[in-house]
Design a protein around this motif. Structure first.
Motif, PDB file in Angstrom:
ATOM      1  N   MET A  73       0.843  -1.176   0.000  1.00  0.00           N
ATOM      2  CA  MET A  73       0.000   0.000   0.000  1.00  0.00           C
ATOM      3  C   MET A  73       0.888   1.238   0.000  1.00  0.00           C
ATOM      4  SD  MET A  73      -3.048   0.787   2.622  1.00  0.00           S
ATOM      5  CE  MET A  73      -3.646   2.411   2.865  1.00  0.00           C
ATOM      6  N   ASN A  74       0.733   2.104  -0.989  1.00  0.00           N
ATOM      7  CA  ASN A  74       1.553   3.298  -1.133  1.00  0.00           C
ATOM      8  C   ASN A  74       0.818   4.500  -0.542  1.00  0.00           C
ATOM      9  OD1 ASN A  74       3.474   5.120  -1.865  1.00  0.00           O
ATOM     10  ND2 ASN A  74       3.183   4.889  -4.075  1.00  0.00           N
ATOM     11  N   THR A  75       1.300   5.006   0.589  1.00  0.00           N
ATOM     12  CA  THR A  75       0.651   6.149   1.221  1.00  0.00           C
ATOM     13  C   THR A  75       1.407   7.428   0.873  1.00  0.00           C
ATOM     14  OG1 THR A  75       1.926   5.873   3.243  1.00  0.00           O
ATOM     15  CG2 THR A  75      -0.209   4.766   3.140  1.00  0.00           C
ATOM     16  N   LYS A  76       0.682   8.514   0.814  1.00  0.00           N
ATOM     17  CA  LYS A  76       1.274   9.813   0.512  1.00  0.00           C
ATOM     18  C   LYS A  76       1.944  10.373   1.762  1.00  0.00           C
ATOM     19  CE  LYS A  76      -2.155  11.188  -2.939  1.00  0.00           C
ATOM     20  NZ  LYS A  76      -3.151  12.224  -3.278  1.00  0.00           N
ATOM     21  N   GLU A  77       3.013  11.123   1.550  1.00  0.00           N
ATOM     22  CA  GLU A  77       3.646  11.823   2.660  1.00  0.00           C
ATOM     23  C   GLU A  77       2.729  12.952   3.116  1.00  0.00           C
ATOM     24  OE1 GLU A  77       7.389  12.822   0.795  1.00  0.00           O
ATOM     25  OE2 GLU A  77       8.342  11.175   1.861  1.00  0.00           O
ATOM     26  N   LYS A  78       2.825  13.311   4.412  1.00  0.00           N
ATOM     27  CA  LYS A  78       1.931  14.321   4.986  1.00  0.00           C
ATOM     28  C   LYS A  78       2.620  15.668   5.108  1.00  0.00           C
ATOM     29  CE  LYS A  78      -0.984  11.221   7.594  1.00  0.00           C
ATOM     30  NZ  LYS A  78      -1.533  10.862   8.878  1.00  0.00           N
ATOM     31  N   ILE A  79       1.876  16.706   4.741  1.00  0.00           N
ATOM     32  CA  ILE A  79       2.313  18.085   4.892  1.00  0.00           C
ATOM     33  C   ILE A  79       1.278  18.811   5.732  1.00  0.00           C
ATOM     34  CG2 ILE A  79       2.703  20.278   3.698  1.00  0.00           C
ATOM     35  CD1 ILE A  79       3.750  18.725   1.334  1.00  0.00           C
ATOM     36  N   LEU A  80       1.744  19.562   6.708  1.00  0.00           N
ATOM     37  CA  LEU A  80       0.865  20.385   7.538  1.00  0.00           C
ATOM     38  C   LEU A  80       0.986  21.831   7.085  1.00  0.00           C
ATOM     39  CD1 LEU A  80      -0.967  21.069   9.942  1.00  0.00           C
ATOM     40  CD2 LEU A  80       1.067  21.000  11.404  1.00  0.00           C
ATOM     41  N   ILE A  81      -0.140  22.411   6.683  1.00  0.00           N
ATOM     42  CA  ILE A  81      -0.197  23.820   6.298  1.00  0.00           C
ATOM     43  C   ILE A  81      -0.806  24.582   7.463  1.00  0.00           C
ATOM     44  CG2 ILE A  81      -1.135  25.517   4.698  1.00  0.00           C
ATOM     45  CD1 ILE A  81      -1.351  23.218   2.624  1.00  0.00           C
ATOM     46  N   ALA A  82      -0.028  25.494   8.037  1.00  0.00           N
ATOM     47  CA  ALA A  82      -0.473  26.276   9.189  1.00  0.00           C
ATOM     48  C   ALA A  82      -0.540  27.741   8.793  1.00  0.00           C
ATOM     49  CB  ALA A  82       0.495  26.077  10.344  1.00  0.00           C
ATOM     50  N   ASP A  83      -1.754  28.246   8.628  1.00  0.00           N
ATOM     51  CA  ASP A  83      -1.953  29.635   8.223  1.00  0.00           C
ATOM     52  C   ASP A  83      -3.350  30.045   8.639  1.00  0.00           C
ATOM     53  OD1 ASP A  83      -2.309  32.083   6.726  1.00  0.00           O
ATOM     54  OD2 ASP A  83      -0.730  31.406   5.371  1.00  0.00           O
ATOM     55  N   ASP A  84      -3.491  31.264   9.176  1.00  0.00           N
ATOM     56  CA  ASP A  84      -4.817  31.725   9.581  1.00  0.00           C
ATOM     57  C   ASP A  84      -5.647  32.202   8.397  1.00  0.00           C
ATOM     58  OD1 ASP A  84      -2.919  33.848   9.495  1.00  0.00           O
ATOM     59  OD2 ASP A  84      -4.292  35.152  10.574  1.00  0.00           O
ATOM     60  N   ILE A  98      -2.635  22.954  -4.633  1.00  0.00           N
ATOM     61  CA  ILE A  98      -1.380  22.688  -5.327  1.00  0.00           C
ATOM     62  C   ILE A  98      -0.757  21.373  -4.867  1.00  0.00           C
ATOM     63  CG2 ILE A  98       1.013  23.484  -5.590  1.00  0.00           C
ATOM     64  CD1 ILE A  98      -0.152  26.390  -5.372  1.00  0.00           C
ATOM     65  N   LEU A  99      -0.784  21.115  -3.562  1.00  0.00           N
ATOM     66  CA  LEU A  99      -0.055  19.985  -2.994  1.00  0.00           C
ATOM     67  C   LEU A  99      -0.847  18.679  -2.899  1.00  0.00           C
ATOM     68  CD1 LEU A  99       1.692  21.986  -0.131  1.00  0.00           C
ATOM     69  CD2 LEU A  99       2.765  21.101  -2.221  1.00  0.00           C
ATOM     70  N   SER A 100      -2.165  18.768  -2.828  1.00  0.00           N
ATOM     71  CA  SER A 100      -2.966  17.570  -2.547  1.00  0.00           C
ATOM     72  C   SER A 100      -2.884  16.456  -3.590  1.00  0.00           C
ATOM     73  CB  SER A 100      -4.424  17.939  -2.275  1.00  0.00           C
ATOM     74  OG  SER A 100      -4.998  18.551  -3.398  1.00  0.00           O
ATOM     75  N   PRO A 101      -2.589  16.735  -4.856  1.00  0.00           N
ATOM     76  CA  PRO A 101      -2.444  15.587  -5.763  1.00  0.00           C
ATOM     77  C   PRO A 101      -1.288  14.652  -5.390  1.00  0.00           C
ATOM     78  CG  PRO A 101      -2.795  17.593  -7.027  1.00  0.00           C
ATOM     79  CD  PRO A 101      -2.566  18.005  -5.599  1.00  0.00           C
ATOM     80  N   ASP A 102      -0.256  15.203  -4.772  1.00  0.00           N
ATOM     81  CA  ASP A 102       0.925  14.403  -4.468  1.00  0.00           C
ATOM     82  C   ASP A 102       1.142  14.119  -2.989  1.00  0.00           C
ATOM     83  OD1 ASP A 102       1.788  14.299  -7.209  1.00  0.00           O
ATOM     84  OD2 ASP A 102       2.394  16.401  -6.999  1.00  0.00           O
ATOM     85  N   TYR A 103       0.457  14.866  -2.112  1.00  0.00           N
ATOM     86  CA  TYR A 103       0.659  14.745  -0.674  1.00  0.00           C
ATOM     87  C   TYR A 103      -0.672  14.713   0.057  1.00  0.00           C
ATOM     88  CZ  TYR A 103       5.323  16.300  -1.975  1.00  0.00           C
ATOM     89  OH  TYR A 103       6.548  16.401  -2.563  1.00  0.00           O
TER      90      TYR A 103
END
Length: 80
Positions: free
Chosen positions: A1-12, A23-28
């Motif tokens: 099972m190939n899982t995507k790496e996680k990115i946390l976007i922190a912005d108000d 931009i990032l969700s297709p790959d992460y």
């Protein structure tokens, strides 16, 4: 099972989070936080899974510098 790496976007800014997520969700797998407290909570829950944090400096409840101080105290996977 190939899982995507996680990115946390922190912005108000919801529009900034939405643009970066689009931009990032297709790959992460993208996690989002709108204030410093949410960032810290997300890091506590997913610290070993998050590969990158995009951190805004000016946020409510805790700014980016306060979040960085908490990150330094957590057992976060860092290479620096």
């Amino acid at each position: 099972m190939n899982t995507k790496e996680k990115i946390l976007i922190a912005d108000d800014s919801e529009i900034n989070r939405a643009m970066l997520s689009d931009i990032l969700s297709p790959d992460y797998e993208v996690l989002e936080a709108s204030n410093g407290e949410e960032v810290v909570e997300c890091l506590k829950q997913h610290s070993s899974e998050i590969n990158l944090v995009i951190l805004d400096i000016v946020m409510p409840k805790a700014d980016g510098f306060e979040v960085l101080a908490v990150m330094k105290g957590l057992s976060v996977n860092t290479d620096f």
